[in-house]
Design an enzyme around this catalytic site. Sequence first.
Site, PDB file in Angstrom:
ATOM      1  N   HIS A 128     -18.952  14.437 -13.179  1.00 14.11           N
ATOM      2  CA  HIS A 128     -18.886  15.577 -14.101  1.00 14.11           C
ATOM      3  C   HIS A 128     -18.926  15.128 -15.554  1.00 14.11           C
ATOM      4  O   HIS A 128     -19.659  15.692 -16.363  1.00 14.11           O
ATOM      5  CB  HIS A 128     -17.608  16.370 -13.836  1.00 14.11           C
ATOM      6  CG  HIS A 128     -17.453  17.565 -14.724  1.00 14.11           C
ATOM      7  ND1 HIS A 128     -18.208  18.712 -14.570  1.00 14.11           N
ATOM      8  CD2 HIS A 128     -16.661  17.790 -15.800  1.00 14.11           C
ATOM      9  CE1 HIS A 128     -17.871  19.589 -15.491  1.00 14.11           C
ATOM     10  NE2 HIS A 128     -16.932  19.043 -16.255  1.00 14.11           N
ATOM     11  N   GLU A 182     -22.127  25.590 -17.252  1.00 18.65           N
ATOM     12  CA  GLU A 182     -21.283  24.430 -16.941  1.00 18.65           C
ATOM     13  C   GLU A 182     -22.108  23.230 -16.487  1.00 18.65           C
ATOM     14  O   GLU A 182     -22.933  23.335 -15.562  1.00 18.65           O
ATOM     15  CB  GLU A 182     -20.272  24.798 -15.845  1.00 18.65           C
ATOM     16  CG  GLU A 182     -19.267  23.685 -15.564  1.00 18.65           C
ATOM     17  CD  GLU A 182     -18.176  24.107 -14.601  1.00 18.65           C
ATOM     18  OE1 GLU A 182     -17.654  23.235 -13.888  1.00 18.65           O
ATOM     19  OE2 GLU A 182     -17.849  25.307 -14.575  1.00 18.65           O
TER      20      GLU A 182
END
Length: 477
Positions: free
Chosen positions: A426, A118
Amino acid sequence: MIKKILNLLKYWGKLKTRVNHIFTNLVSLQKKYMLPQNTGFSKLSKNEKINWITTTYFSNPIESEQLVKQYWNTDAAIQKLHDEFIENTLTNFYLPLGVAPNFVINKKAYTIPMVIEESSVVAAASKSAKFWLTRGGFKASVLGTEKIGHVHFTYLGEHKKLATWFSIKKEQFYSDVNYITKNMEKRGGGVLDIELINKTDKLEHYYQLHATFNTKDSMGANFINSCLEQFAKTLKHELADCDDFSAEEKDIQIIMCILSNFVPNCVVRAEVACKVEDLNEETNVDPLEFAEKFLKAVQIAEIEPYRAVTHNKGIMNGVDAVVLATGNDFRAVEAGAHAYASRNGSYSSLSHASIENGIFKFWLDIPLALGTVGGLTSLHPLVKFSLEMLGKPSAEELMQIVAVAGLAQNFAALRSLTTTGIQKGHMKMHINNILNQFKATKEEKEKVLSHFVDTTVSHSLVVDYLDVIRNNSDTTN
């Protein structure tokens, strides 16, 4: 009446045709997807397995086989080692191994290895480490190392009678596992206690031998399970030899012997603290306002399960990444952590915060059954690499490192959520994945990254801007 019979016969004819058609299709599917009778897939060679998989399930078997073999290790010895970790191995499935520097834990510096797919996790952990580096670093302490296992069995007699017998025979259970525990005892571990637990109020005739263990630097699953199986043998043998019990009472049934991944007494605490006024890294954020908003975010996770699940998932981003890098069982850690989060009857946050007398404090309590010897820790070359990077830690030191990684990740997520929002950081980290997905060139990547420096990022906006670049390039050409 004759008409009804004819209609029924006609319907039966159609139904029979349809059943035959379904049966024919099933036979065809079985021939296509099932191995020939009496052929065990595990008995095939590695190349035969790949050949069967690719020719059975893929439209381009040659291309599929090349893809699988592309990820083989060029070193035959290393590839053989990986092949033998599990069964029916076809190839290797790679995940990135990254590092998060700048961690200070109990006044000792670490660079922490992290295995995760991730985006932004490693960057967030590193940013948290750097933030706390100048504010005293992280503190961590092991609150307990007790692990648990059970012999699950049924008994048809009276509980009091069995309990009296067990208290007399308890020492026999310890002595019967001496051959298993002697080496562990030399290292300071072993069996801590064995208790008889009556569970008949939950399930008819159900009892447990509840055993606790200290396994020192090994995770200890095999050790615990071996002890439990011997306890079961002792239980049956000693009871069979006791004249005070009837044949029915002696006829206990051992259901299973297995360790538990719920380890509420094998817990580590990680924490950070500083003056509220020192939470001043962001120039446009008031430290007290930030601290109070951060505290409120944690309190929401403590009482709202919908938020708590996502909150704890962020913690496990950091925890799992280090657990994987050090060759430990992240599924066991996940299961135990979430059970611990529910121990008071409602799912809640694993981390907590407070503001008292001008001091901001943020901490995490998490159960972690980890090992630094045995299993993959002595086999996987990159696990050895990770453990050496950490200074060859003991199991207790590794527990502290892993808990700190979880706390750092949680701090980074909450800081983003309560200030700029989670997507800003992100999605900027995620841009490269989007660009790689659409096979962007180096020049295209530079233009896209430059465009989104001060612009909201989303998957669709990145793709749209990439299309603009490409269309302009086509027009120019």
